[in-house]
Motif scaffolding. Sequence first.
Motif, short mmCIF file in Angstrom:
data_model
loop_
_atom_site.label_atom_id
_atom_site.label_comp_id
_atom_site.label_asym_id
_atom_site.label_seq_id
_atom_site.Cartn_x
_atom_site.Cartn_y
_atom_site.Cartn_z
N ARG A 36 0.87 -1.19 0.00
CA ARG A 36 0.00 0.00 0.00
C ARG A 36 0.90 1.24 0.00
O ARG A 36 1.94 1.27 0.66
N TYR A 37 0.48 2.27 -0.73
CA TYR A 37 1.25 3.50 -0.88
C TYR A 37 0.36 4.67 -0.46
O TYR A 37 -0.34 5.26 -1.28
N PRO A 38 0.36 5.02 0.83
CA PRO A 38 -0.58 6.05 1.30
C PRO A 38 -0.41 7.41 0.63
O PRO A 38 -1.38 8.16 0.53
N VAL A 39 0.82 7.74 0.19
CA VAL A 39 1.06 9.01 -0.50
C VAL A 39 1.65 8.70 -1.86
O VAL A 39 2.66 7.99 -1.97
N LEU A 46 11.13 12.16 -4.08
CA LEU A 46 9.96 11.60 -3.39
C LEU A 46 10.21 10.16 -2.97
O LEU A 46 9.71 9.71 -1.93
N LEU A 47 10.99 9.42 -3.77
CA LEU A 47 11.22 8.02 -3.49
C LEU A 47 12.27 7.79 -2.41
O LEU A 47 12.68 6.66 -2.16
N ARG A 48 12.69 8.87 -1.75
CA ARG A 48 13.54 8.74 -0.57
C ARG A 48 12.72 8.83 0.71
O ARG A 48 13.23 8.60 1.81
N CYS A 49 11.45 9.18 0.59
CA CYS A 49 10.54 9.30 1.74
C CYS A 49 9.60 8.10 1.77
O CYS A 49 9.23 7.56 0.73
N THR A 50 9.20 7.72 2.97
CA THR A 50 8.30 6.59 3.16
C THR A 50 7.00 7.08 3.79
O THR A 50 7.01 7.93 4.69
N ALA A 51 5.88 6.55 3.31
CA ALA A 51 4.58 6.86 3.89
C ALA A 51 3.96 5.59 4.46
O ALA A 51 4.00 4.54 3.82
N ALA A 52 3.41 5.70 5.66
CA ALA A 52 2.72 4.58 6.30
C ALA A 52 1.38 5.07 6.83
O ALA A 52 1.24 6.23 7.22
N GLY A 86 6.10 2.93 0.04
CA GLY A 86 4.90 2.50 0.77
C GLY A 86 5.21 1.52 1.87
O GLY A 86 6.31 1.48 2.43
N GLU A 87 4.21 0.71 2.19
CA GLU A 87 4.32 -0.24 3.31
C GLU A 87 3.79 -1.60 2.88
O GLU A 87 2.77 -1.71 2.20
N ARG A 88 4.52 -2.62 3.28
CA ARG A 88 4.04 -3.98 3.06
C ARG A 88 3.09 -4.34 4.20
O ARG A 88 3.39 -4.08 5.37
N ILE A 89 1.96 -4.91 3.85
CA ILE A 89 0.92 -5.20 4.84
C ILE A 89 0.46 -6.65 4.70
O ILE A 89 0.51 -7.22 3.62
#
Length: 280
Positions: free
Chosen positions: A13-16, A62-68, A21-24
Amino acid sequence: MSNFVGEVGALWRYPVKSLLGERIPAAEVTDRGLAGDRRFALLDRETGKVASAKSPRLWRELLRCTAATAGTGARITAPDGTTWDSADAHVHDGLSAFLGRKVTLTDVPPPGATLHRSRPEEVLEAGLEAEVAADVVQFGSAAPPGTFFDFAPVHLVTTSTLRRIAELSPRGTVEAERYRPNLVIDTAGEAEGFLENAWFGEELAVGDEVVLRVMAVTPRCAVPTLAHGRLPRDPDALRVPARHNRVPALPGRAPDPCAGVYAQVVRGGRIREGDAVRLV
């Protein structure tokens, strides 16, 4: 069973939009895709366009930042560990300072929202800093209104495709994260090659509830070639599909480098890692 494709090997999932993103382990799925996916995006205050790493000269950071996902919003983490909550009044200024360009975090697409998509093979040839031709992309022609999806709300890639790209790549490997899928499908048996090319128009049952309809093969942009967090640049993540899987994303369209497929949600429900995936 002959219609058995494999199982869900990973959910992402990629909240932003355009952030890591985050693996869920599981997710609710509606006609808007996985709950919380691409819920937010950054707007460039100068141009009014949505910030996207598809234009790497401006937005590859942008791809250096992570969104959860965090409660009803999102938490963004910069490479130095600085965090912002999506409800934080300082999030806009903090991200603007990090990116060197004024941006606003929003969960509402502006009317007629668009983004720039640099022509990927020109990026490969000219480099990340070069000004190359870019196409203007309208949002979500196969997604519900008010979403930040480029096309359809679910993106899938098979391990068959990933293995084939890895086999053809000088690195001998490729990371699924580069292609930003929602579902990585571990394909069954001896399945080889770019398996999902043949799925256009087909329906996939995922687990006991969810049914997806494949709407297009996924034309690849420059994003897979970029550094993703700690993953280094990998031009061959695009160069291999360009040489070995150049196919029309939709009937009647000119061939593009492709990997994976886009899908709409026919029936929603809950999906989990390990769920069986079958062609209906």
